[in-house]
Write a protein that holds these residues in place. Structure first.
Motif, PDB file in Angstrom:
ATOM      1  N   GLY A  13       8.097 -35.121 -15.312  1.00 51.81           N
ATOM      2  CA  GLY A  13       9.054 -37.077 -16.876  1.00 51.81           C
ATOM      3  C   GLY A  13      10.458 -36.361 -16.021  1.00 51.81           C
ATOM      4  O   GLY A  13      10.951 -37.326 -16.090  1.00 51.81           O
ATOM      5  N   LEU A  14      10.566 -35.463 -16.067  1.00 47.99           N
ATOM      6  CA  LEU A  14      11.757 -34.561 -15.765  1.00 47.99           C
ATOM      7  C   LEU A  14      12.388 -34.985 -14.643  1.00 47.99           C
ATOM      8  O   LEU A  14      13.523 -35.313 -13.859  1.00 47.99           O
ATOM      9  CB  LEU A  14      12.006 -33.023 -15.886  1.00 47.99           C
ATOM     10  N   GLU A  15      11.437 -34.870 -13.573  1.00 53.51           N
ATOM     11  CA  GLU A  15      11.925 -35.159 -12.382  1.00 53.51           C
ATOM     12  C   GLU A  15      12.332 -35.754 -11.910  1.00 53.51           C
ATOM     13  O   GLU A  15      12.836 -37.343 -11.363  1.00 53.51           O
ATOM     14  CB  GLU A  15      10.299 -34.676 -11.477  1.00 53.51           C
ATOM     15  N   LEU A  16      11.223 -37.391 -12.853  1.00 50.53           N
ATOM     16  CA  LEU A  16      11.543 -38.852 -12.668  1.00 50.53           C
ATOM     17  C   LEU A  16      12.933 -39.280 -13.240  1.00 50.53           C
ATOM     18  O   LEU A  16      13.948 -40.240 -12.252  1.00 50.53           O
ATOM     19  CB  LEU A  16      10.334 -39.121 -13.310  1.00 50.53           C
ATOM     20  N   LEU A  17      13.012 -38.776 -14.725  1.00 55.90           N
ATOM     21  CA  LEU A  17      13.799 -39.767 -15.382  1.00 55.90           C
ATOM     22  C   LEU A  17      15.960 -38.587 -15.260  1.00 55.90           C
ATOM     23  O   LEU A  17      16.875 -39.027 -15.278  1.00 55.90           O
ATOM     24  CB  LEU A  17      13.679 -39.297 -17.331  1.00 55.90           C
TER      25      LEU A  17
ATOM     26  N   VAL B  46      19.162 -31.997 -18.837  1.00 59.59           N
ATOM     27  CA  VAL B  46      19.948 -32.477 -17.743  1.00 59.59           C
ATOM     28  C   VAL B  46      20.955 -33.498 -18.670  1.00 59.59           C
ATOM     29  O   VAL B  46      20.546 -34.649 -19.871  1.00 59.59           O
ATOM     30  CB  VAL B  46      19.254 -33.978 -16.808  1.00 59.59           C
ATOM     31  N   ALA B  47      22.144 -33.037 -18.672  1.00 60.14           N
ATOM     32  CA  ALA B  47      23.425 -33.820 -19.553  1.00 60.14           C
ATOM     33  C   ALA B  47      24.214 -34.758 -18.305  1.00 60.14           C
ATOM     34  O   ALA B  47      25.461 -34.047 -18.197  1.00 60.14           O
ATOM     35  CB  ALA B  47      24.183 -32.809 -19.656  1.00 60.14           C
ATOM     36  N   PRO B  48      23.733 -35.802 -18.228  1.00 63.30           N
ATOM     37  CA  PRO B  48      24.524 -36.761 -17.379  1.00 63.30           C
ATOM     38  C   PRO B  48      26.385 -37.004 -18.129  1.00 63.30           C
ATOM     39  O   PRO B  48      26.033 -36.736 -18.992  1.00 63.30           O
ATOM     40  CB  PRO B  48      24.047 -38.595 -17.529  1.00 63.30           C
ATOM     41  N   ARG B  49      26.615 -37.375 -17.293  1.00 66.20           N
ATOM     42  CA  ARG B  49      28.405 -37.596 -17.381  1.00 66.20           C
ATOM     43  C   ARG B  49      29.133 -36.442 -18.602  1.00 66.20           C
ATOM     44  O   ARG B  49      30.107 -36.787 -19.797  1.00 66.20           O
ATOM     45  CB  ARG B  49      28.954 -39.466 -17.659  1.00 66.20           C
ATOM     46  N   THR B  50      29.022 -35.404 -18.096  1.00 60.59           N
ATOM     47  CA  THR B  50      29.004 -33.730 -18.379  1.00 60.59           C
ATOM     48  C   THR B  50      29.574 -33.268 -17.458  1.00 60.59           C
ATOM     49  O   THR B  50      29.295 -33.037 -16.990  1.00 60.59           O
ATOM     50  CB  THR B  50      28.212 -33.390 -19.570  1.00 60.59           C
ATOM     51  N   GLY B  51      30.953 -32.479 -17.450  1.00 61.52           N
ATOM     52  CA  GLY B  51      31.714 -31.892 -16.930  1.00 61.52           C
ATOM     53  C   GLY B  51      30.690 -29.655 -17.249  1.00 61.52           C
ATOM     54  O   GLY B  51      30.246 -29.579 -17.879  1.00 61.52           O
TER      55      GLY B  51
ATOM     56  N   GLU C 162      16.288 -30.966  -7.874  1.00 64.35           N
ATOM     57  CA  GLU C 162      16.677 -29.857  -7.290  1.00 64.35           C
ATOM     58  C   GLU C 162      17.700 -28.376  -7.095  1.00 64.35           C
ATOM     59  O   GLU C 162      17.394 -27.143  -8.106  1.00 64.35           O
ATOM     60  CB  GLU C 162      15.343 -29.782  -6.120  1.00 64.35           C
ATOM     61  N   ALA C 163      18.942 -28.641  -6.532  1.00 64.09           N
ATOM     62  CA  ALA C 163      19.671 -27.778  -6.163  1.00 64.09           C
ATOM     63  C   ALA C 163      20.514 -27.737  -7.946  1.00 64.09           C
ATOM     64  O   ALA C 163      20.548 -26.067  -7.709  1.00 64.09           O
ATOM     65  CB  ALA C 163      20.413 -28.508  -5.548  1.00 64.09           C
TER      66      ALA C 163
END
Length: 408
Positions: A252-256, A325-330, A373-374
């Motif tokens: 689920g992490l890999e997809l979302l 995973v935090a999108p739009r996060t500096g 992955e990076a």
């Protein structure tokens, strides 16, 4: 030069209607034996069976005469068929208070049928009987055509068309009543020979029966497809969910997670990955048992899940290791987010630990481009640094890192 002519009358159309209705019943029985059918399907199948019975009784009346029981049963079959259609279409349309409305229809049918029987036994009058039956059938048809579409919650393919088709049925009943009133000395023989209105009514019933068969198959197939999509979604959700904690698993992490990063980068924003694991978790398993370790993982996952922001993706990466995973996060915001989670874990009192504190080490990686992955590799390297620096701390990645086994 010869000419070919033919005439249609009720004597020829009734057997045709009887045969077509029988085929319709058999087709629905066969369909129900091969696949799942939903509430409403069998009710509509019984309505077709009631048409078959009603037509058979009318043919028997033509042969045996106007016997009171035959009159009562044939007229009742026509009205019961309408009530069954109302109930069946209402089930498909999820009409509220359907049972109460069906009960009203049943009471109405009993009253009309009783009047018809009293007419035959006490003061036989064919014209009055037909007019009462026309009015009752018209009422049932209008209720199907108007009330069901107004109250239906779920609209399936062909459902409204099937309901509205009963407006024509109601109009034909009005024309039939008018025909009865305009024919002098209306009798059983007059009814059996019919006339143009009777012929049109039977022809329309044949077409309506074919439409009903198509619509009920279409509605049932649409519901089967909806259930298949729902089952597929449930299976997909299960495949992406960690069975122990209820949060996302690695798949689920890999997809979302990858989708969250892609959305952020396309919008020109940075995104971050926070990786953490519980310090000295192996000692919990060794001293308190694996059941206690599982309970602790569930408690930590639930606490973190409740602290997420909209759009965050949280997963159990494996063992006692979790990833956010935090999108739009500096970079700075990601470090503060990790620090809040670290303090929350350290401050929490997990019942299974019997008052003993739990700590976690965090690694943070931020970027404005690249793949999941990076970022995971960089966050993992930062997590390793946090472990090496004494645990229970947050470390920020400053460059690329490689995957390794974290210190226990």
């Amino acid at each position: 030069m010869s000419s070919l002519s033919f005439s249609l009358n009720l004597g020829t159309l009734f057997p045709v209607l009887l045969a077509i209705t029988l085929v319709r019943v058999l087709a629905m029985l066969h369909y129900a034996s091969l696949r799942r059918v939903y509430p409403g399907f069998r009710t509509l199948m019984y309505s077709a069976l009631m048409v078959f019975s009603g037509v058979g009784l009318l043919l028997l009346r033509a042969w045996a005469g106007e016997l009171p029981m035959l009159v009562f049963l044939s007229n009742m079959a026509m009205l019961v068929q309408g009530a069954l259609v109302y109930h069946g279409l209402g089930q498909y349309g999820r009409v509220p208070r359907l049972r109460e409305r069906t009960r009203q229809n049943c009471i109405f049918i009993v009253l009309v049928s009783s009047l018809q029987l009293a007419d035959v036994l006490i003061d036989p009058n064919m014209e009055r009987r037909v007019l009462v039956l026309c009015a009752a059938a018209m009422f049932m048809s209008i209720r199907i055509a108007v009330e069901l579409p107004m109250r239906g919650v779920r609209i399936l393919p062909g459902w409204r068309i099937m309901c509205f088709s009963y407006l024509v049925t109601a109009a034909l009943q009005v024309l039939r009543a008018y025909n009865v009133l305009t024919i002098p000395e209306f009798s059983a023989l007059t009814m059996q020979t019919g006339g143009v209105i009777g012929v049109y009514a039977i022809l329309y019933r044949i077409m309506q029966g074919s439409l009903e068969l198509y619509v009920v198959f279409a509605m049932n197939s649409a519901m089967l497809e909806d259930d298949l999509h729902a089952a597929t979604a449930r299976i997909e959700h299960m495949a992406q969910t960690d069975a122990l904690t209820g949060v996302l698993n690695r798949r689920g992490l890999e997809l979302l997670g990858a989708e969250a990063l892609r959305t952020s980068f396309l919008a020109g924003d940075s995104a971050a990955v926070v990786m953490f694991d519980l310090d000295r978790f192996k000692r919990v398993n060794d001293t308190l048992g694996h059941a206690a370790g599982d309970e602790l993982l569930r408690g930590v996952a639930a606490m973190c899940q409740g602290s997420l922001r909209e759009g965050d993706v949280f997963a159990r990466y494996g063992g006692e290791e979790f990833v956010l995973v935090a999108p739009r996060t500096g970079e700075r915001e990601a470090v503060l987010l990790a620090e809040r989670l670290r303090v929350a874990v350290e401050s929490a009192l997990f019942p299974v630990m019997a008052g003993e504190r739990v700590t976690a080490s965090f690694g943070v990686a931020s970027a404005d481009q690249g793949g999941l992955e990076a970022l995971l590799q960089r966050a993992d390297a930062a997590l390793y640094a946090a472990k090496e620096s004494g645990r229970n701390r947050v470390e920020l990645s400053t460059g690329p890192g490689l995957r390794r086994e974290a210190a226990a």
